[in-house]
Design an enzyme around this catalytic site. Structure first.
Site, PDB file in Angstrom:
ATOM      1  N   GLY A  15       0.756  -1.363  -0.040  1.00  0.00           N
ATOM      2  CA  GLY A  15      -0.015   0.117  -0.249  1.00  0.00           C
ATOM      3  C   GLY A  15       0.678   1.458   0.085  1.00  0.00           C
ATOM      4  N   LYS A  33       8.592   8.412  -9.188  1.00  0.00           N
ATOM      5  CA  LYS A  33       9.010   7.066  -8.851  1.00  0.00           C
ATOM      6  C   LYS A  33       9.756   6.969 -10.108  1.00  0.00           C
ATOM      7  CE  LYS A  33       7.513   2.369  -8.763  1.00  0.00           C
ATOM      8  NZ  LYS A  33       6.349   1.458  -8.127  1.00  0.00           N
ATOM      9  N   SER A  37       7.438  -0.656 -13.429  1.00  0.00           N
ATOM     10  CA  SER A  37       7.258  -1.910 -14.379  1.00  0.00           C
ATOM     11  C   SER A  37       5.774  -2.338 -14.337  1.00  0.00           C
ATOM     12  CB  SER A  37       7.864  -3.057 -13.430  1.00  0.00           C
ATOM     13  OG  SER A  37       9.345  -2.852 -13.433  1.00  0.00           O
ATOM     14  N   GLU A 100       9.484   7.157  -4.450  1.00  0.00           N
ATOM     15  CA  GLU A 100       8.968   5.632  -4.388  1.00  0.00           C
ATOM     16  C   GLU A 100       9.908   4.507  -4.774  1.00  0.00           C
ATOM     17  OE1 GLU A 100       4.941   2.672  -4.880  1.00  0.00           O
ATOM     18  OE2 GLU A 100       4.762   4.900  -5.677  1.00  0.00           O
ATOM     19  N   ALA A 102      10.769   0.533  -5.932  1.00  0.00           N
ATOM     20  CA  ALA A 102       9.781  -0.680  -6.517  1.00  0.00           C
ATOM     21  C   ALA A 102       9.640  -1.907  -5.381  1.00  0.00           C
ATOM     22  CB  ALA A 102      10.414  -1.003  -7.905  1.00  0.00           C
ATOM     23  N   GLY A 103       8.700  -2.083  -5.062  1.00  0.00           N
ATOM     24  CA  GLY A 103       8.487  -3.400  -4.285  1.00  0.00           C
ATOM     25  C   GLY A 103       9.182  -3.221  -2.997  1.00  0.00           C
ATOM     26  N   PRO A 184      -5.185   3.699   7.729  1.00  0.00           N
ATOM     27  CA  PRO A 184      -6.195   2.562   7.445  1.00  0.00           C
ATOM     28  C   PRO A 184      -6.626   2.342   6.050  1.00  0.00           C
ATOM     29  CG  PRO A 184      -7.373   4.535   8.180  1.00  0.00           C
ATOM     30  CD  PRO A 184      -6.032   4.869   8.133  1.00  0.00           C
TER      31      PRO A 184
END
Length: 212
Positions: A15, A33, A37, A100, A102-103, A184
């Site tokens: 998330g 980012k 991919s 951000e 990746a993964g 949340p």
């Protein structure tokens, strides 16, 4: 110096993209980012542009856009693209920047370099996004150890999911890490709902300390 930091996750699908969108909006900053991919569905940058509530142009273009929704190293090989860490030089801006990854941390950029290696070079503060569901203690503590083994600054943990008091306390205590807040799951997930949840769950001043 301007506040800028890396948002990464303990795993894929945690998330962190939604969190990154909310954080960019909370700080009235920029989002970037560097490697995307998977282009068949909505990309992470497109998700952020839809949810962050910021003016057009605040979502910076990716350096690499790869077709297949796979680890970047494999997606690049299929596309015939050589991914080079040297091309991923983060932009210097006068306002906060949310970067951000990746993964998870160990995702390969190519056959020689993982994203955690790039983060070690950048030496920007990291925000580690973690689920609150079963398995998160193991994944999160391993990620914390990996960051500290490479002397990568860790700003803190952002939990994502339903409240799991003991799990969150265990990670904070055993990992000796700051908990920044918990986002949340939102249904419906709208820019307005995300902005309200971020304001309720996180303190913008905690992130503005991350100056590099």
């Amino acid at each position: 110096m301007t506040a800028r930091f890396i948002v990464t996750g303990t795993d894929t699908g945690v998330g962190k993209t939604v969190f990154a969108a909310g954080l960019a909006g909370l700080l009235d900053g920029f989002y970037w980012k560097p490697v995307q991919s998977g282009l068949q569905e909505e990309t992470d940058s497109e998700v952020v542009a839809r949810l962050c509530g910021l003016p057009a142009g605040r979502v910076l273009p990716e350096v690499y856009r790869l077709k297949m929704p796979l680890s970047p190293h494999r997606s690049a090989e299929i596309d015939g693209v050589a991914l080079e860490a040297a091309a991923l030089s983060f932009p210097v801006l006068a306002t906060p920047l949310v970067i951000e990854g990746a993964g998870g941390l160990m995702v390969p950029l190519n056959r020689r370099t993982r994203f955690i290696d790039i983060f070690a070079q950048w030496q920007l503060p990291v925000i580690l996004c973690a689920r609150t569901t079963l398995g998160t203690i193991n994944h999160t503590l391993l990620s914390i150890e990996a960051l500290r083994a490479r002397s990568i600054p860790l700003l803190g943990i952002a939990f994502i999911g339903e409240e799991m008091t003991d799990t969150q306390k265990t990670i904070a205590e055993m990992g000796k890490v700051r908990v920044l807040g918990r986002l949340p799951r939102l249904d419906p997930l709208t820019p307005q709902a995300l902005a309200a949840a971020m304001r309720a769950s996180f303190n913008a001043a905690d992130f503005m300390e991350a100056r590099a």
